[in-house]
Design a protein around this motif. Structure first.
Motif, PDB file in Angstrom:
ATOM      1  N   ASN A  89      19.923  47.337 -28.580  1.00 54.65           N
ATOM      2  CA  ASN A  89      20.986  47.994 -29.061  1.00 54.65           C
ATOM      3  C   ASN A  89      21.349  49.440 -28.362  1.00 54.65           C
ATOM      4  OD1 ASN A  89      22.922  49.858 -30.564  1.00 54.65           O
ATOM      5  ND2 ASN A  89      23.042  48.166 -32.013  1.00 54.65           N
ATOM      6  N   LEU A  90      22.348  49.191 -27.581  1.00 59.53           N
ATOM      7  CA  LEU A  90      22.363  50.370 -26.645  1.00 59.53           C
ATOM      8  C   LEU A  90      22.707  51.911 -27.255  1.00 59.53           C
ATOM      9  CD1 LEU A  90      24.095  48.788 -23.416  1.00 59.53           C
ATOM     10  CD2 LEU A  90      21.807  49.290 -23.750  1.00 59.53           C
ATOM     11  N   SER A  91      23.253  51.772 -28.525  1.00 57.34           N
ATOM     12  CA  SER A  91      23.432  52.938 -29.232  1.00 57.34           C
ATOM     13  C   SER A  91      22.239  53.613 -30.085  1.00 57.34           C
ATOM     14  CB  SER A  91      24.649  52.568 -30.267  1.00 57.34           C
ATOM     15  OG  SER A  91      25.989  52.460 -29.501  1.00 57.34           O
ATOM     16  N   THR A  92      21.626  52.439 -30.430  1.00 57.22           N
ATOM     17  CA  THR A  92      20.511  52.878 -31.390  1.00 57.22           C
ATOM     18  C   THR A  92      19.041  52.836 -30.708  1.00 57.22           C
ATOM     19  OG1 THR A  92      20.073  50.773 -32.439  1.00 57.22           O
ATOM     20  CG2 THR A  92      21.733  52.185 -33.423  1.00 57.22           C
ATOM     21  N   GLY A  93      18.972  51.806 -29.722  1.00 55.73           N
ATOM     22  CA  GLY A  93      17.534  51.769 -29.038  1.00 55.73           C
ATOM     23  C   GLY A  93      16.825  50.734 -29.813  1.00 55.73           C
ATOM     24  N   LYS A  94      17.510  50.119 -30.926  1.00 51.66           N
ATOM     25  CA  LYS A  94      16.503  49.383 -31.766  1.00 51.66           C
ATOM     26  C   LYS A  94      16.440  48.057 -31.042  1.00 51.66           C
ATOM     27  CE  LYS A  94      16.336  46.829 -36.099  1.00 51.66           C
ATOM     28  NZ  LYS A  94      17.099  46.513 -37.370  1.00 51.66           N
ATOM     29  N   SER A  95      15.052  47.536 -30.936  1.00 49.79           N
ATOM     30  CA  SER A  95      14.814  46.389 -30.028  1.00 49.79           C
ATOM     31  C   SER A  95      14.541  45.244 -30.553  1.00 49.79           C
ATOM     32  CB  SER A  95      13.861  46.603 -28.772  1.00 49.79           C
ATOM     33  OG  SER A  95      14.582  47.487 -27.740  1.00 49.79           O
ATOM     34  N   THR A  96      14.849  43.823 -30.431  1.00 50.65           N
ATOM     35  CA  THR A  96      13.991  42.687 -30.946  1.00 50.65           C
ATOM     36  C   THR A  96      13.214  41.930 -29.979  1.00 50.65           C
ATOM     37  OG1 THR A  96      15.830  42.594 -32.486  1.00 50.65           O
ATOM     38  CG2 THR A  96      14.482  40.476 -32.315  1.00 50.65           C
ATOM     39  N   PHE A  97      11.905  41.732 -30.048  1.00 51.11           N
ATOM     40  CA  PHE A  97      11.258  41.042 -28.878  1.00 51.11           C
ATOM     41  C   PHE A  97      10.995  39.606 -29.469  1.00 51.11           C
ATOM     42  CE2 PHE A  97       7.337  39.311 -27.324  1.00 51.11           C
ATOM     43  CZ  PHE A  97       7.306  39.862 -25.851  1.00 51.11           C
ATOM     44  N   LYS A  98      11.437  38.494 -28.675  1.00 49.28           N
ATOM     45  CA  LYS A  98      11.146  37.162 -29.029  1.00 49.28           C
ATOM     46  C   LYS A  98      10.416  36.396 -27.674  1.00 49.28           C
ATOM     47  CE  LYS A  98      15.249  37.010 -31.764  1.00 49.28           C
ATOM     48  NZ  LYS A  98      16.757  36.148 -32.189  1.00 49.28           N
ATOM     49  N   TRP A  99       9.406  35.594 -28.125  1.00 44.39           N
ATOM     50  CA  TRP A  99       8.985  34.731 -27.050  1.00 44.39           C
ATOM     51  C   TRP A  99       9.986  33.415 -26.809  1.00 44.39           C
ATOM     52  CZ3 TRP A  99       5.282  36.362 -24.078  1.00 44.39           C
ATOM     53  CH2 TRP A  99       4.337  37.459 -24.634  1.00 44.39           C
ATOM     54  N   ILE A 100      10.396  33.101 -25.603  1.00 42.85           N
ATOM     55  CA  ILE A 100      11.015  32.098 -25.204  1.00 42.85           C
ATOM     56  C   ILE A 100      10.111  30.771 -25.118  1.00 42.85           C
ATOM     57  CG2 ILE A 100      12.797  31.153 -23.613  1.00 42.85           C
ATOM     58  CD1 ILE A 100      13.745  33.489 -25.446  1.00 42.85           C
ATOM     59  N   THR A 101       8.927  30.950 -24.799  1.00 45.46           N
ATOM     60  CA  THR A 101       8.122  30.117 -24.701  1.00 45.46           C
ATOM     61  C   THR A 101       6.944  30.294 -25.201  1.00 45.46           C
ATOM     62  OG1 THR A 101       6.956  30.735 -22.713  1.00 45.46           O
ATOM     63  CG2 THR A 101       8.630  29.197 -22.566  1.00 45.46           C
ATOM     64  N   THR A 102       5.976  29.443 -25.907  1.00 45.42           N
ATOM     65  CA  THR A 102       4.676  29.819 -26.814  1.00 45.42           C
ATOM     66  C   THR A 102       3.548  28.967 -26.303  1.00 45.42           C
ATOM     67  OG1 THR A 102       5.701  28.410 -28.288  1.00 45.42           O
ATOM     68  CG2 THR A 102       6.155  30.680 -28.478  1.00 45.42           C
ATOM     69  N   TYR A 103       3.236  28.807 -24.966  1.00 47.16           N
ATOM     70  CA  TYR A 103       2.201  28.165 -24.704  1.00 47.16           C
ATOM     71  C   TYR A 103       0.955  28.823 -24.889  1.00 47.16           C
ATOM     72  CZ  TYR A 103       5.892  25.996 -21.770  1.00 47.16           C
ATOM     73  OH  TYR A 103       7.049  25.129 -21.252  1.00 47.16           O
ATOM     74  N   SER A 104      -0.081  28.161 -25.166  1.00 45.89           N
ATOM     75  CA  SER A 104      -1.296  28.700 -25.723  1.00 45.89           C
ATOM     76  C   SER A 104      -1.947  29.603 -24.585  1.00 45.89           C
ATOM     77  CB  SER A 104      -2.388  27.442 -25.999  1.00 45.89           C
ATOM     78  OG  SER A 104      -3.415  28.140 -26.301  1.00 45.89           O
ATOM     79  N   PRO A 105      -2.233  30.926 -25.174  1.00 46.05           N
ATOM     80  CA  PRO A 105      -3.066  31.609 -24.091  1.00 46.05           C
ATOM     81  C   PRO A 105      -3.932  31.431 -23.437  1.00 46.05           C
ATOM     82  CG  PRO A 105      -2.128  33.041 -26.001  1.00 46.05           C
ATOM     83  CD  PRO A 105      -2.109  31.470 -26.152  1.00 46.05           C
ATOM     84  N   SER A 106      -4.841  30.129 -23.877  1.00 50.53           N
ATOM     85  CA  SER A 106      -6.165  29.805 -23.688  1.00 50.53           C
ATOM     86  C   SER A 106      -5.709  28.328 -23.005  1.00 50.53           C
ATOM     87  CB  SER A 106      -6.983  29.664 -24.717  1.00 50.53           C
ATOM     88  OG  SER A 106      -6.682  28.732 -25.920  1.00 50.53           O
ATOM     89  N   GLY A 107      -4.598  27.990 -22.908  1.00 52.44           N
ATOM     90  CA  GLY A 107      -4.293  26.626 -22.355  1.00 52.44           C
ATOM     91  C   GLY A 107      -4.206  26.442 -20.838  1.00 52.44           C
ATOM     92  N   THR A 108      -3.497  25.486 -20.226  1.00 57.73           N
ATOM     93  CA  THR A 108      -3.344  25.272 -18.931  1.00 57.73           C
ATOM     94  C   THR A 108      -1.814  25.040 -18.537  1.00 57.73           C
ATOM     95  OG1 THR A 108      -3.579  22.711 -19.285  1.00 57.73           O
ATOM     96  CG2 THR A 108      -5.586  24.072 -18.579  1.00 57.73           C
ATOM     97  N   THR A 109      -0.895  24.957 -19.508  1.00 61.88           N
ATOM     98  CA  THR A 109       0.468  25.066 -19.240  1.00 61.88           C
ATOM     99  C   THR A 109       1.009  26.281 -19.204  1.00 61.88           C
ATOM    100  OG1 THR A 109       0.824  22.978 -20.033  1.00 61.88           O
ATOM    101  CG2 THR A 109       2.688  24.195 -19.784  1.00 61.88           C
ATOM    102  N   GLU A 110       1.678  26.877 -18.166  1.00 60.10           N
ATOM    103  CA  GLU A 110       2.306  28.318 -17.785  1.00 60.10           C
ATOM    104  C   GLU A 110       3.580  28.398 -17.554  1.00 60.10           C
ATOM    105  OE1 GLU A 110       0.579  32.575 -16.294  1.00 60.10           O
ATOM    106  OE2 GLU A 110      -0.278  30.835 -15.380  1.00 60.10           O
ATOM    107  N   ALA A 111       4.481  29.222 -17.908  1.00 59.85           N
ATOM    108  CA  ALA A 111       5.700  29.442 -17.627  1.00 59.85           C
ATOM    109  C   ALA A 111       5.782  30.453 -16.190  1.00 59.85           C
ATOM    110  CB  ALA A 111       6.603  30.284 -18.597  1.00 59.85           C
ATOM    111  N   SER A 112       6.537  29.935 -15.238  1.00 58.47           N
ATOM    112  CA  SER A 112       6.779  30.817 -14.012  1.00 58.47           C
ATOM    113  C   SER A 112       7.654  32.015 -14.322  1.00 58.47           C
ATOM    114  CB  SER A 112       7.405  30.089 -13.003  1.00 58.47           C
ATOM    115  OG  SER A 112       8.784  29.674 -13.207  1.00 58.47           O
ATOM    116  N   GLU A 113       8.198  32.787 -13.534  1.00 57.60           N
ATOM    117  CA  GLU A 113       9.025  34.054 -13.815  1.00 57.60           C
ATOM    118  C   GLU A 113      10.401  33.757 -13.767  1.00 57.60           C
ATOM    119  OE1 GLU A 113       8.252  36.294 -10.163  1.00 57.60           O
ATOM    120  OE2 GLU A 113       6.182  36.411 -10.487  1.00 57.60           O
ATOM    121  N   PRO A 114      10.943  34.090 -14.949  1.00 53.80           N
ATOM    122  CA  PRO A 114      12.271  33.736 -15.355  1.00 53.80           C
ATOM    123  C   PRO A 114      13.329  34.653 -14.538  1.00 53.80           C
ATOM    124  CG  PRO A 114      11.488  35.099 -17.052  1.00 53.80           C
ATOM    125  CD  PRO A 114      10.437  34.879 -15.990  1.00 53.80           C
ATOM    126  N   ARG A 115      14.554  34.004 -14.367  1.00 52.57           N
ATOM    127  CA  ARG A 115      15.685  34.789 -13.761  1.00 52.57           C
ATOM    128  C   ARG A 115      16.897  34.542 -14.776  1.00 52.57           C
ATOM    129  NH1 ARG A 115      15.310  37.843  -8.957  1.00 52.57           N
ATOM    130  NH2 ARG A 115      13.068  38.020  -8.558  1.00 52.57           N
TER     131      ARG A 115
END
Length: 788
Positions: A673-699
């Motif tokens: 929110n540009l007035s308050t600075g309140k932010s919401t963080f969301k994962w768009i992908t949830t591949y296992s950090p210890s797995g082998t499938t990875e997301a590339s850089e998004p645009r």
């Protein structure tokens, strides 16, 4: 008091007396009968002897009856027939005459009560009772069964209906599953003796009839030669039935192409049975090769066994109607003759089999692309094109490819080549043929910073050169302004001695990717640099922000313009955009701050200079550790909101319960929110950090104030790449998702939206191609390149 009320009062009174008598009787019954008679022992001193009267002194107290009365008749209690002499001696008790019933002379026998009242009193003497009416059978549905009860209290003559929670409490047992359930009620003190009463009753919960439930449609299966046993989904209301607990499943005709059947039979809480069918379809094929010729192209695909025929469909890219060609099951290729040349075509293939005159067709292959004549595909020169914005360890580099559209609807592609200059290709917007090619020299400023197609119709090119001698007056950064035909209009410069918190530009665009935006006639440039040497002997890196008056091309740093800058050190990527009149920045910092930093100057377009900054994604680890495990790859603003995207290791935002600075990177979106600075963080992908499938850089591409598209790739451990499409709202919520096999997204450039189509470049087999997705229907995308 009327007679009826009097009767009720008598009943209550006698019932109370009876309860007292019962209690006393139970108390004395509990005492040992010979407690005081053993071995001639005397009674305890505090108990009176049998002859003691009320005086309690061991002498009998003689009570003389009034003159003219008979003690025997006046002794209503009937429990003292013995006469006492003057000295207190006990005389022989009066005995009944022989043949007379004992007790006939008792005083109670001489009391005359009405006959009806005698009956009422006799009824009250009967024990009170608590009853539960029979409970109707219930049917299992996964919920606890608590049927309404009819509970009655009988005081010996009349029934009284009782009220739950007022007159009694309830405890239910075994009242969920099929079988015998029990209810136990305990009386409360509304009626005499009710609180002492407990009653229970049983009732039956019948198994649910499975045949009345609905089996959800079973998905089509792909033929593989082995038996197919897809899971069955069946619900009883909101309760999902569990296989082998609630039912068993028996499959038939489930190996070959055609219609298969599954019969499920109730178990435990379910009875009865029901059947459902599903289809086994030919295996999905894939286009393996496209051969282009003049007015003809040939498509080749992978063989599918056990089928009747193949179907090949094709159409001009972007149109809606497919043409179909039938091909023998013995062939795996076909040539398509096309009347119109210079058109890009979409092609797809599937196999089918007829069983009992029913056609079972497989899923269409991923769409392939072919041109009917050489040169009709929009090929791109990708010389020097990086497929990633970030390098080691996670420093960004300037993008190499940019897109724009002109007034005629043509598509321009600008890229920085290996020779240190720009190449501009223009493609026709209808058939994507290349119309022209231009080369733009960067002359004495060969370090490319970026390109911006301004809404004012002009092009702006940012470039620079090193200032290794730390010369304050040296022109280190140049901003060139071109018209729509690429004629140079004027150039602005920033000198080496420019300052923002710290002095100097030693190397421009170092470890960052500059960004530009136009506000009115002011161009804002947000870039990175290494600074003049510090006292510790190092050239530290930070960002630098300056304004350009596009009418005169005069420049001012934010320090010179008396605007507090969005300072970040180190800053490994930089973004700037407008949201209405507000100027919005994003920086990837690893030191001050160690976070993704979002900054806002409210009402910048109307003279605002106050900067507010917010750390919207904090990184773990030591300040200044160049590796953060995070990347910031896009910033767009909507109505009062900003959406920042990138990819990262988890840090403090757990993925599948895992936090930390290592492992697979996932795509994130942060809404602020540009007035308050309140932010919401969301994962768009949830591949296992210890797995082998990875997301590339998004645009990111902005569709409107409330909708944004991000593009990225999914890369599996075996190297398989799949293009990913996500439609987000301004809060980062995913509205639509789509995945495409056989296509990729190059992260070294921002895509562009033209009309309802997003364009970007990718490479295959050493060649670059222009791609596009129609956002109006991303599930059936219009992807335009050839795949030679």
């Amino acid at each position: 008091m009327n007679k009826q009320a009097a009767k009720i009062e008598i009943r209550r009174t006698l019932a109370f007396v009876l309860s007292i008598i019962m209690i006393v009787t139970m108390v004395f019954a509990a005492m040992p009968g010979d407690a005081y008679a053993e071995d001639g022992a005397a009674p305890p001193a505090d108990l009176e002897a049998p002859g003691d009267g009320p005086g309690g002194d061991g002498d009998s107290d003689i009570v003389t009856p009034p003159e003219g009365t008979d003690p025997a008749e006046d002794d209503i209690g009937g429990d003292s027939d013995a006469e006492e002499d003057a000295d207190g001696g006990v005389l022989d008790p009066a005995l009944p005459d022989e043949g007379e019933p004992a007790g006939e002379d008792d005083a109670t026998a001489d009391v005359d009560l009405p006959a009806q009242e005698d009956e009422d009193i006799a009824a009250l003497v009967a024990a009170p009772s608590l009853t539960i009416d029979p409970i109707a059978n219930q049917t299992y549905d996964g919920t606890a069964k608590t049927p309404a009860l009819t509970v009655k209290y009988n005081d010996g003559s009349s029934d009284f209906s009782l009220v739950k929670d007022t007159d009694y409490t309830i405890v239910w047992t075994n009242n969920i599953n099929a079988g015998t359930a029990t209810v136990k009620i305990t009386g409360k003190n509304t009626y005499p003796l009710l609180e002492l009463m407990i009653q229970q009753a049983n009732f039956t919960i019948l198994p649910a009839d499975l045949s009345k439930l609905k089996i959800e449609k079973i998905a089509d299966q792909s033929h593989s030669g082995s038996a197919k046993k897809p899971a069955v989904t069946i619900k009883n209301g909101n309760t999902l039935l569990v296989a082998n607990k609630d039912y068993t499943a028996a499959y038939s005709k489930n190996k070959n192409i055609g219609k298969a059947t599954v019969k499920i039979t109730g178990k435990g809480n379910y009875t009865g049975s029901k059947s459902a069918t599903f289809r086994i379809l030919p295996k999905t094929t894939a286009v393996s090769k496209m051969t282009q010729g003049t007015k003809i192209f040939t498509v080749t695909w992978k063989k599918v066994s056990g089928i009747t025929k193949y179907e090949v469909q094709y159409r001009v890219a972007g149109t809606s109607k497919w043409k179909t060609k039938s091909v023998s099951s013995k062939k795996t290729s076909v040539s398509i003759n096309v009347i119109k040349d210079s058109k890009l075509h979409e092609v797809r293939v599937r196999a089918y089999k007829k069983v009992s005159n029913v056609k079972y067709a497989g899923v269409w292959s991923a769409t392939a692309y072919a041109a009917s004549a050489p040169g009709s595909v929009a090929k791109l020169d990708i010389s020097g094109w990086y497929g990633s914005a970030y390098g080691w360890p996670n420093w960004a580099t300037p993008d190499r490819v940019y897109y724009y559209t002109d007034k005629g609807g043509n598509i321009g592609v600008v890229f920085y080549n290996a020779q240190g200059g720009l190449v501009v290709n223009t493609y026709k917007g209808t058939n994507y043929q290349r119309l022209s090619t231009k080369s733009i020299s960067l002359a004495e400023f060969p370090i490319f910073g970026g390109f911006y197609a301004g809404p004012d119709g002009y092009f702006y090119v940012l470039s620079g050169r090193d200032n290794l001698k730390e010369t304050d007056s040296l022109k280190v950064v140049s901003v060139r302004k071109y018209d729509a035909n690429w004629n140079l209009i004027r150039t602005g410069y920033v000198e080496g001695g420019a300052s923002q918190s710290f002095k100097g530009i030693y190397q421009p665009f170092a470890a960052g990717s500059p960004s530009m935006v136009l506000s009115g006639s002011t161009l804002i440039v947000h870039m990175s640099r290494t600074m003049y040497i510090h006292s510790d002997g190092l050239h530290h890196q930070s960002n630098l922000t300056f304004e350009v008056d596009t009418k005169t091309m005069q420049t001012k740093t934010f320090d010179q313009a008396n605007i507090f800058p969005p300072y970040s050190s180190h800053s490994f990527n930089q973004f700037v955009t407008m949201s209405g009149n507000d100027l919005v920045f994003a920086d990837h910092g690893d030191a001050f701050p160690r976070a993704v930093k979002l900054s806002v100057i409210k009402n910048y377009a109307t003279g605002g200079k106050v900067l507010n900054s917010y750390n919207i994604f904090k990184f773990n680890g030591a300040v200044g550790n160049n590796y953060t495990g995070a990347e910031v790859t896009g910033l767009e603003a909507g109505n009062g909101m900003a959406l920042t995207i990138g990819r990262s290791v988890p840090h403090s935002n757990a993925v599948k319960g895992v936090k930390g600075e290592n492992g697979i990177k996932n795509v994130y979106a942060i809404s602020t929110n540009l007035s308050t600075g309140k932010s919401t963080f969301k994962w768009i992908t949830t591949y296992s950090p210890s797995g082998t499938t990875e997301a590339s850089e998004p645009r990111i591409v902005k569709l409107n104030e409330k909708q944004f598209v991000i593009l990225f790739n999914t890369v599996k451990g075996d190297g398989t790449v799949q293009l990913q499409y996500r439609l987000l709202n301004e809060t980062g919520k995913v509205l639509k998702s789509a995945s495409y096999d056989g296509f990729t997204y190059y992260a070294g450039s921002d895509p562009i939206l033209i009309g309802s189509t997003i364009y970007w470049g990718s490479s295959a087999n050493g060649n670059g191609y222009l791609n596009a997705i129609n956002v109006a229907n991303p599930k059936i995308p219009v992807i335009l390149p050839g795949r030679a």
